[in-house]
Design a protein around this motif. Sequence first.
Motif, PDB file in Angstrom:
ATOM      1  N   ARG A  46      19.690 -43.473 -24.078  1.00 19.18           N
ATOM      2  CA  ARG A  46      20.839 -43.117 -23.237  1.00 19.18           C
ATOM      3  C   ARG A  46      22.161 -43.387 -23.963  1.00 19.18           C
ATOM      4  NH1 ARG A  46      20.118 -42.209 -17.772  1.00 19.18           N
ATOM      5  NH2 ARG A  46      18.016 -42.536 -16.940  1.00 19.18           N
ATOM      6  N   VAL A  55      27.183 -36.505 -21.919  1.00 18.32           N
ATOM      7  CA  VAL A  55      27.201 -35.812 -20.636  1.00 18.32           C
ATOM      8  C   VAL A  55      27.228 -36.903 -19.579  1.00 18.32           C
ATOM      9  CG1 VAL A  55      25.998 -34.260 -19.063  1.00 18.32           C
ATOM     10  CG2 VAL A  55      25.931 -33.830 -21.533  1.00 18.32           C
ATOM     11  N   ASP A  58      25.715 -40.728 -20.265  1.00 19.76           N
ATOM     12  CA  ASP A  58      24.579 -40.741 -21.178  1.00 19.76           C
ATOM     13  C   ASP A  58      24.783 -39.779 -22.340  1.00 19.76           C
ATOM     14  OD1 ASP A  58      23.004 -42.605 -19.696  1.00 19.76           O
ATOM     15  OD2 ASP A  58      22.559 -41.025 -18.251  1.00 19.76           O
ATOM     16  N   LEU A  60      24.269 -36.872 -25.035  1.00 17.12           N
ATOM     17  CA  LEU A  60      23.811 -35.499 -24.869  1.00 17.12           C
ATOM     18  C   LEU A  60      22.347 -35.356 -25.290  1.00 17.12           C
ATOM     19  CD1 LEU A  60      24.319 -32.484 -24.322  1.00 17.12           C
ATOM     20  CD2 LEU A  60      25.157 -32.287 -26.677  1.00 17.12           C
ATOM     21  N   HIS A  63      19.886 -36.270 -22.688  1.00 19.76           N
ATOM     22  CA  HIS A  63      19.699 -35.196 -21.716  1.00 19.76           C
ATOM     23  C   HIS A  63      18.746 -34.129 -22.253  1.00 19.76           C
ATOM     24  CE1 HIS A  63      22.547 -36.054 -18.417  1.00 19.76           C
ATOM     25  NE2 HIS A  63      23.154 -36.796 -19.335  1.00 19.76           N
ATOM     26  N   ASN A  66      15.168 -35.524 -21.998  1.00 19.37           N
ATOM     27  CA  ASN A  66      14.682 -36.075 -20.724  1.00 19.37           C
ATOM     28  C   ASN A  66      15.008 -35.231 -19.495  1.00 19.37           C
ATOM     29  OD1 ASN A  66      13.495 -38.889 -21.401  1.00 19.37           O
ATOM     30  ND2 ASN A  66      15.393 -38.777 -22.579  1.00 19.37           N
ATOM     31  N   ARG A  67      15.375 -33.969 -19.700  1.00 17.41           N
ATOM     32  CA  ARG A  67      15.568 -33.122 -18.521  1.00 17.41           C
ATOM     33  C   ARG A  67      14.229 -32.984 -17.783  1.00 17.41           C
ATOM     34  NH1 ARG A  67      13.215 -28.441 -19.724  1.00 17.41           N
ATOM     35  NH2 ARG A  67      13.138 -27.753 -21.899  1.00 17.41           N
ATOM     36  N   ILE A 337      24.638 -30.516 -14.029  1.00 21.10           N
ATOM     37  CA  ILE A 337      24.656 -31.933 -13.675  1.00 21.10           C
ATOM     38  C   ILE A 337      25.413 -32.097 -12.362  1.00 21.10           C
ATOM     39  CG2 ILE A 337      25.269 -34.260 -14.449  1.00 21.10           C
ATOM     40  CD1 ILE A 337      23.302 -32.875 -16.279  1.00 21.10           C
ATOM     41  N   TYR A 343      25.387 -28.314 -19.280  1.00 21.75           N
ATOM     42  CA  TYR A 343      25.230 -28.277 -20.729  1.00 21.75           C
ATOM     43  C   TYR A 343      24.156 -27.266 -21.083  1.00 21.75           C
ATOM     44  CZ  TYR A 343      20.958 -31.117 -20.330  1.00 21.75           C
ATOM     45  OH  TYR A 343      19.707 -31.571 -20.021  1.00 21.75           O
ATOM     46  N   THR A 345      21.013 -26.155 -23.496  1.00 22.41           N
ATOM     47  CA  THR A 345      19.948 -26.701 -24.331  1.00 22.41           C
ATOM     48  C   THR A 345      18.910 -25.606 -24.545  1.00 22.41           C
ATOM     49  OG1 THR A 345      18.382 -28.557 -24.584  1.00 22.41           O
ATOM     50  CG2 THR A 345      18.664 -27.658 -22.356  1.00 22.41           C
ATOM     51  N   PRO A 362      18.269 -31.644 -14.328  1.00 20.83           N
ATOM     52  CA  PRO A 362      18.843 -32.468 -15.399  1.00 20.83           C
ATOM     53  C   PRO A 362      18.066 -33.753 -15.636  1.00 20.83           C
ATOM     54  CG  PRO A 362      20.070 -32.785 -13.377  1.00 20.83           C
ATOM     55  CD  PRO A 362      19.066 -31.709 -13.085  1.00 20.83           C
ATOM     56  N   ALA A 363      18.359 -34.392 -16.754  1.00 20.05           N
ATOM     57  CA  ALA A 363      17.841 -35.738 -16.987  1.00 20.05           C
ATOM     58  C   ALA A 363      18.358 -36.657 -15.884  1.00 20.05           C
ATOM     59  CB  ALA A 363      18.283 -36.250 -18.349  1.00 20.05           C
TER      60      ALA A 363
END
Length: 378
Positions: A46, A55, A58, A60, A63, A66-67, A337, A343, A345, A362-363
């Motif tokens: 994190r 983001v 935490d 980026l 994220h 761990n999304r 988020i 964001y 990815t 999201p994460a």
Amino acid sequence: MFLPLKGLIVLEFSQYLSGPSAGLRLADLGARVIKIERPGGGDPCRKLSIKNLWVGEDALNFHAINRNKESFTADLKNPADLELVKKLIGKADVITHNFRPGVMEKIGLAYTDVQKINKRIVYAEITGYGRKGPWKNKPGQDLLLQSLSGLAYTTGDDGDGPMPFGLSIVDSICGIHTVQGILAALIRRQKTGMGAYVELSLLESAISLQFELFTTHYHSKAGIKRSAVSNGNPLLGAPYGIYKTAEGHIALAMMNIPELTKALAIEELARYTQADVFAKRDEIKAIISEKLLTQNNAYWLDRLKDAGLWASEVNDWNVLRKTDLYKSVQMENTVSINGREAYLTTRCPIRINGERLFSDKPAPLLGQHTQKIKEELL
């Protein structure tokens, strides 16, 4: 669509990249992945920022890895919290962790302990170098594994120093191997009702990734040597590699030397045959390299395409994203988020029944789902 792992519960005690990347793929395929994190800090990833990009609170990259997961906070040294986690284990299908050897034993959550709670559990453990042996307590970090395992001598040219990959390749491949082991154990459980202990190490994954190189090394008296010119793979002969042109670079794959000689009109290559591609690899590649500097990418790629030879331009990420090829595979995945910040990815690369697997979940924030999980599962 109905995802194939829907209904499975995975408890992820893992941190950083190898274990969480396995959890990411399981989540993409439909599993409910719950990160078990310590209060006040959670997964150290994190706060491990890449290029100082964040983001919310935490990193980026946290994220990105761990999304699609949930977060349950528990102090495993606290008997009450540990008891809650054990109740979760009773409901779970899979556990993953990548702590150093002995950590889960001290907590009382080794495989033998967990098996008493849930005999059907699939328990996947990742270490750096195995649970036993002289390296068991060495830090299992990607660059160190690349260095120790020989991977750093696969890239770069002969005469260069060792050169690591520009990504966490060992962590990533070990995560892939972890998913393979877990899925195999789940199939076995479906047939027999028995759980399994799946054990991996970063070192073994790094060696396995090099199966062609190691097999060649075992049987080659001359050893393996990188090409001194445009090395692309130390096992392959001329012209395999990336070459500079008058304007950019192009990649040449495996091809017949007489055909290449004709396609590029290189008179100096006429004295070489296909039998020379290994013994005279660097001589051939040096001649090709000098010739390719005389024209731009488009000129050479047109001639190679007309001859039916395998070649391509060399893209950076900005150029790739503008191509029709990139747009056609639709790898970009936007994650929102809390409806305020988003964001970009990548998505899961697997397609099922023709459908691409996107996810906008999201994460999790640290401990975001603790109360919900208590209400639903405990």
